[in-house]
Scaffold this motif. Structure first.
Motif, PDB file in Angstrom:
ATOM      1  N   TYR A  77       0.857  -1.190   0.000  1.00  0.00           N
ATOM      2  CA  TYR A  77       0.000   0.000   0.000  1.00  0.00           C
ATOM      3  C   TYR A  77       0.895   1.243   0.000  1.00  0.00           C
ATOM      4  O   TYR A  77       2.078   1.169   0.372  1.00  0.00           O
ATOM      5  N   SER A 110      -8.311  -4.775   2.622  1.00  0.00           N
ATOM      6  CA  SER A 110      -8.273  -4.475   1.183  1.00  0.00           C
ATOM      7  C   SER A 110      -7.100  -5.142   0.468  1.00  0.00           C
ATOM      8  O   SER A 110      -6.898  -4.923  -0.732  1.00  0.00           O
ATOM      9  N   THR A 115      -6.089   2.157   1.430  1.00  0.00           N
ATOM     10  CA  THR A 115      -6.175   0.754   0.981  1.00  0.00           C
ATOM     11  C   THR A 115      -4.850   0.311   0.359  1.00  0.00           C
ATOM     12  O   THR A 115      -3.968   1.124   0.058  1.00  0.00           O
ATOM     13  N   GLN A 155      -4.707  -1.245  -5.842  1.00  0.00           N
ATOM     14  CA  GLN A 155      -5.691  -2.035  -6.585  1.00  0.00           C
ATOM     15  C   GLN A 155      -5.526  -1.775  -8.091  1.00  0.00           C
ATOM     16  O   GLN A 155      -4.960  -0.761  -8.505  1.00  0.00           O
ATOM     17  N   ASP A 171     -12.347  -0.893  -7.264  1.00  0.00           N
ATOM     18  CA  ASP A 171     -11.874  -1.730  -6.158  1.00  0.00           C
ATOM     19  C   ASP A 171     -11.258  -0.877  -5.055  1.00  0.00           C
ATOM     20  O   ASP A 171     -11.379  -1.201  -3.867  1.00  0.00           O
ATOM     21  N   THR A 212     -14.053   0.547  -2.827  1.00  0.00           N
ATOM     22  CA  THR A 212     -14.993  -0.409  -2.190  1.00  0.00           C
ATOM     23  C   THR A 212     -14.415  -0.840  -0.860  1.00  0.00           C
ATOM     24  O   THR A 212     -13.412  -1.559  -0.791  1.00  0.00           O
ATOM     25  N   TRP A 213     -15.088  -0.418   0.235  1.00  0.00           N
ATOM     26  CA  TRP A 213     -14.579  -0.729   1.575  1.00  0.00           C
ATOM     27  C   TRP A 213     -15.478  -1.749   2.228  1.00  0.00           C
ATOM     28  O   TRP A 213     -16.674  -1.747   2.093  1.00  0.00           O
TER      29      TRP A 213
END
Length: 253
Positions: A158, A176, A241, A244, A249, A252-253
């Motif tokens: 991340y 995530s 997150t 991604q 994506d 989206t949590w």
């Protein structure tokens, strides 16, 4: 000598001459028979063996396809020479081709196994990094990282974020985490969602920030991007997150 006696003497002489002539003729016929093999070809009286034929004549005869009995010996020589040179040449060419093929195969194998370079971590100095606000979810930002290097690279884990002069980096949202590290070809992008503050106001120590410093995990180099508008409110509930492959994506949590 009487007339009859003289006649008999001449007759006897004639007979002797005829007999002598016949003897000479017979001798001539015998000599001719000895010097003729009956085929019309005159024999020299001395047999020539193949061993006495000079080597260059034998080679010429073989090349012309003649020189043997009824021409078969010459043809055999030519055929044998053709087979020897043709087969040998083909075998030599095949062996060379095989060796070249093996060498090419070995070189190709080396390139595939040892020559392939391991994909490394992306360089933030060879990337386009931007951040933008979104309508949903509320209090969120979308971070976009585009590979501008000429090779594939990875964006690990991340992003490490620091708002303005914050002493600690923004923590990651562990749920995530993707199944695999995101690899970017030149021109491709990775995304990360940033929650800046809690929707219910439960976060503490909030303050407005104008800039965001972005690091890639494990590297010291960074780039700083300006936050949207006149700044973004950030409190203790901020999280980011994992990288991604799509913006959807990332949000989206």
């Amino acid at each position: 000598m009487s007339h009859s006696t003289a006649f008999l003497a001449r007759r006897a002489q004639t007979v002797r001459s005829v007999a002598a002539g016949l003897t000479i003729l017979a001798a001539g016929l015998t000599l001719t028979a000895c010097n003729n093999d009956g085929t019309g070809a005159k024999s020299s009286g001395k047999a020539e063996s193949s061993a006495t034929v000079p080597a260059d004549q034998g080679a010429d005869a073989g090349a012309r396809g003649g020189g043997g009995d009824k021409g078969t010996g010459g043809n055999g020589g030519a055929k044998g020479g053709a087979q020897g040179s043709g087969t040998g040449g083909a075998q030599d060419t095949t062996e060379k081709a095989g060796k070249n093929g093996s060498a090419a195969k070995q070189n190709a194998g080396g390139t595939g196994s040892n020559g392939a370079q391991e994909i490394g971590t992306c360089d933030v100095n060879k990337a386009a990094v931007s951040v933008q606000s979104v309508n949903r979810p509320v209090n969120h930002l979308l971070l976009k990282f585009t590979n501008r290097a000429g090779v594939d690279c990875n964006v690990p884990y991340y992003p490490i974020l620091r708002f303005d002069n914050a002493q600690a980096a923004t923590p990651a949202f562990e749920d995530s985490k993707p199944q695999a590290v995101v690899t970017l070809a030149p021109g491709e992008s990775a995304y990360a969602g940033i929650a800046t503050s809690s929707a219910d106001g439960s976060g503490e120590g909030g303050a407005k920030s104008s800039n965001l410093e972005v690091f890639l995990k494990g590297l010291d180099s960074s780039t700083t991007v300006k936050l949207p508008g006149d700044g973004v409110y950030v409190d203790s509930s901020a999280k980011v997150t994992y990288w991604q492959r799509s913006a959807a994506d990332a949000l989206t949590w």
